[in-house]
Write an enzyme that holds these catalytic residues in place. Structure first.
Site, PDB file in Angstrom:
ATOM      1  N   HIS A 105       0.866  -1.185   0.000  1.00 30.72           N
ATOM      2  CA  HIS A 105       0.000   0.000   0.000  1.00 30.72           C
ATOM      3  C   HIS A 105       0.902   1.235   0.000  1.00 30.72           C
ATOM      4  O   HIS A 105       1.057   1.915   1.007  1.00 30.72           O
ATOM      5  CB  HIS A 105      -0.919   0.006   1.219  1.00 30.72           C
ATOM      6  CG  HIS A 105      -2.248  -0.629   0.965  1.00 30.72           C
ATOM      7  ND1 HIS A 105      -3.139  -0.140   0.044  1.00 30.72           N
ATOM      8  CD2 HIS A 105      -2.825  -1.735   1.492  1.00 30.72           C
ATOM      9  CE1 HIS A 105      -4.223  -0.907   0.018  1.00 30.72           C
ATOM     10  NE2 HIS A 105      -4.060  -1.882   0.883  1.00 30.72           N
ATOM     11  N   ASP A 110      -4.911   2.245   1.814  1.00 30.92           N
ATOM     12  CA  ASP A 110      -5.321   1.625   3.083  1.00 30.92           C
ATOM     13  C   ASP A 110      -5.800   2.705   4.069  1.00 30.92           C
ATOM     14  O   ASP A 110      -6.788   2.518   4.784  1.00 30.92           O
ATOM     15  CB  ASP A 110      -4.178   0.788   3.691  1.00 30.92           C
ATOM     16  CG  ASP A 110      -2.848   1.570   3.779  1.00 30.92           C
ATOM     17  OD1 ASP A 110      -2.698   2.618   3.103  1.00 30.92           O
ATOM     18  OD2 ASP A 110      -1.954   1.127   4.526  1.00 30.92           O
ATOM     19  N   TYR A 305      -7.021   8.032 -17.511  1.00 29.80           N
ATOM     20  CA  TYR A 305      -8.049   8.743 -16.759  1.00 29.80           C
ATOM     21  C   TYR A 305      -8.217  10.172 -17.272  1.00 29.80           C
ATOM     22  O   TYR A 305      -7.236  10.829 -17.611  1.00 29.80           O
ATOM     23  CB  TYR A 305      -7.675   8.799 -15.267  1.00 29.80           C
ATOM     24  CG  TYR A 305      -7.609   7.441 -14.615  1.00 29.80           C
ATOM     25  CD1 TYR A 305      -8.259   6.343 -15.163  1.00 29.80           C
ATOM     26  CD2 TYR A 305      -6.890   7.257 -13.441  1.00 29.80           C
ATOM     27  CE1 TYR A 305      -8.204   5.108 -14.552  1.00 29.80           C
ATOM     28  CE2 TYR A 305      -6.828   6.023 -12.822  1.00 29.80           C
ATOM     29  CZ  TYR A 305      -7.482   4.945 -13.386  1.00 29.80           C
ATOM     30  OH  TYR A 305      -7.427   3.724 -12.790  1.00 29.80           O
ATOM     31  N   GLU A 382       0.278   8.675  10.607  1.00 28.42           N
ATOM     32  CA  GLU A 382      -1.078   8.122  10.833  1.00 28.42           C
ATOM     33  C   GLU A 382      -1.990   9.101  11.576  1.00 28.42           C
ATOM     34  O   GLU A 382      -3.218   8.993  11.481  1.00 28.42           O
ATOM     35  CB  GLU A 382      -0.978   6.800  11.605  1.00 28.42           C
ATOM     36  CG  GLU A 382      -0.366   5.683  10.752  1.00 28.42           C
ATOM     37  CD  GLU A 382      -0.261   4.369  11.504  1.00 28.42           C
ATOM     38  OE1 GLU A 382       0.115   4.406  12.703  1.00 28.42           O
ATOM     39  OE2 GLU A 382      -0.554   3.319  10.911  1.00 28.42           O
TER      40      GLU A 382
END
Ligand SMILES: [Zn+2]
Length: 403
Positions: A105, A110, A305, A382
Site C-alpha cells: 500500500h 489503506d 483517466y 497516521e
C-alpha cells in the site's frame, strides 16, 4: 449543524484514531491489487456491518457501497475511498509492513479505507442531526484499472436513490504536504494521463550504406525533439501539457540499420481541449515527419483517466468546512494542480464535487527528500487520519445542509 457541532467532529475523530489506525494496519499487512480485492472487501463489510448498515457488494468488482440515512428526507452526497495497492516490495521497516511480497500500500489507499470507515462511524453516531443520505463508495482498481468507472457502470449512483447524489467528495493522502493539512483548489486538481506508442517503420540494411536503406532511428530522433517543440510552441502555457517519450528501442547491433524504431511515452493535460489538440498534433507530426522521409509511422494513443476537475462551488464548500474544522493555518492556499491522475475523475464527470489532498508528511521530514507516494519507502503520519475522517464527515454534513 452549527459551527461548534462541526468542530466537535475533530476531537471525536481523534478519539477514534486508535481504531482507525488498527484498521489501516490490518489492511497494510495484507495489500491486494487490481479489481479483485476479496480480503479488503471482507474487512470493510465486517466494519460496515458493525455500524448497523446494509452493504451493497459490487457485481462487477469487489467494491462495497453502503448508505447512511439521516433523520429525514433530503439530498444525498457521495464519499469515496479507494482500496487497492501497488506492485512494490515494501522497504519502510515498519513493524506492520506488507506480508505479501511484491505488493504494498504505497499510495495510502489503506488509509483512505480506514478514514472513510472512521467518517462512517462519526456520521452514524450523528444521524439524528442531519437530513438526507450519505453514500459510501469503497472502490477497488484505482491504480490504472478504471475501478471508479466500473462502479458507475455497476449502478453505484442509483444506490443513493433518485435524483442521485448532489455532491461527491474524495480525499487522497500525500507526503507532499505537511501532516494534517487539507489541500484543495477549484478547477483542475489532477491531470488526464494518456499513453502513447509510435512505431516508425523504414527499411533495414547495412549501417555502412544508409542510402540503400531507410533509417527509422534518425526519423524517430527527429520526432522526439519535434514533440517537445510542439508542446512549447502549440500549447497554451496557462493550459499546460506534458509529453514525455520515456522508452525508446531500436536496432540490435552497431552495423545494422533496423527495420523499425519504437517510442513510448505519456501525455498529461488539464483540459479536454488541450488533450484533444495534443493527440491530434502528435499524430500529425508523426505521420508528417515519417512521411517526409518516405517512412511510415503508426501512432497509438490509449486513453487513461480524464482530468480530475473540482467543481468551484463544491471546492469552496470543502475549503470553508476544513477551515471551520481545522483553522486557516491547516488549510493552506496556493495549491497547485498535480500531474498525477485519478479515476475519481469519472465520478466528478457525473456529480459536482471535489478531491482534496490530506497532508501526511511526518513532522521534521524534509519536503525535498521525504519519500513520496508510490515509493516503497513512503511513511504516512497516521495522526493525519483523524483530520481525514473528520473532514470526510464534515464535508458530507455541510453538503447535505446546503441543499
Ligand atoms: Zn492513489
Amino acid at each position: 449543524m452549527t459551527t461548534p457541532e462541526v468542530r466537535s467532529l475533530l476531537p471525536a475523530a481523534e478519539a477514534l484514531l486508535p481504531e482507525i489506525v488498527d484498521i489501516r494496519r490490518r489492511l497494510h499487512r495484507r495489500p491486494e491489487m487490481g479489481l479483485s480485492l476479496p480480503g479488503t472487501q471482507t474487512l470493510i463489510v465486517e466494519e460496515i456491518e458493525k455500524l448497523g448498515l446494509t452493504v451493497q457488494l459490487g457485481r462487477l468488482t469487489t467494491s462495497v457501497a453502503a448508505l447512511i440515512e439521516g433523520a429525514g428526507p433530503g439530498s444525498s452526497v457521495l464519499l469515496r475511498g479507494d482500496m487497492d495497492a501497488l506492485p512494490l516490495s515494501e522497504a519502510t521497516g515498519l513493524d506492520f509492513s506488507s506480508e505479501i511480497d511484491g505488493v504494498m500500500h504505497a499510495c495510502g489507499h489503506d488509509t483512505h479505507v480506514a478514514m472513510l470507515l472512521g467518517a462512517a462511524r462519526l456520521l452514524v453516531e450523528r444521524r439524528a442531526s442531519f437530513a438526507g443520505r450519505v453514500l459510501l463508495m469503497f472502490q477497488p482498481g484505482e491504480e490504472g484499472f478504471h475501478g471508479a468507472r466500473v462502479m458507475l457502470e455497476d449502478g453505484l449512483l442509483d444506490l443513493a436513490g433518485a435524483p442521485g447524489p448532489s455532491g461527491a467528495f474524495a480525499l487522497h493522502i500525500s507526503t507532499q504536504y505537511p501532516t494534517s493539512t487539507i489541500n484543495i483548489r477549484p478547477g483542475p486538481m489532477l491531470a488526464a494521463a494518456d499513453f502513447l506508442t509510435i512505431e516508425v517503420r523504414g527499411r533495414g540494411g547495412h549501417a555502412s550504406q544508409p542510402s540503400t536503406a531507410l533509417d527509422p532511428i534518425t526519423i524517430a530522433a527527429e520526432l522526439v525533439i519535434a514533440l517537445q517543440t510542439m508542446v512549447t510552441r502549440q500549447v497554451n502555457v496557462f493550459d499546460p501539457a506534458v509529453v514525455t517519450i520515456a522508452h525508446v528501442t531500436a536496432g540490435t547491433t552497431n552495423n545494422i540499420i533496423p527495420e523499425s524504431a519504437f517510442l513510448e511515452g505519456t501525455i498529461r493535460t488539464f483540459s479536454d481541449r488541450t488533450r484533444q489538440h495534443v493527440h491530434e498534433a502528435i499524430s500529425r507530426l508523426a505521420h508528417g515527419i515519417a512521411g517526409a522521409h518516405g517512412a511510415i509511422a503508426e501512432v497509438n494513443v490509449i486513453l487513461g483517466y480524464p482530468v480530475t476537475t473540482n467543481d468551484p462551488a463544491f471546492s469552496e464548500l470543502v475549503r470553508a468546512t476544513a477551515v471551520e474544522l481545522l483553522g486557516e493555518e491547516r488549510v493552506p492556499g496556493g495549491v497547485e494542480p498535480l500531474m498525477g491522475a485519478e479515476d475519481f475523475s469519472y465520478v466528478l464527470q457525473q456529480v459536482p464535487g471535489a478531491m482534496a489532498m490530506v497532508g501526511a508528511r511526518p513532522a521534521g521530514q524534509d519536503p525535498t527528500t521525504a519519500p513520496m507516494n508510490h515509493s516503497n519507502r513512503v511513511v504516512f503520519d497516521e495522526a493525519a487520519m483523524a483530520t481525514g475522517a473528520a473532514t470526510y464527515a464534515a464535508v458530507a454534513l455541510r453538503s447535505l445542509a446546503r441543499s
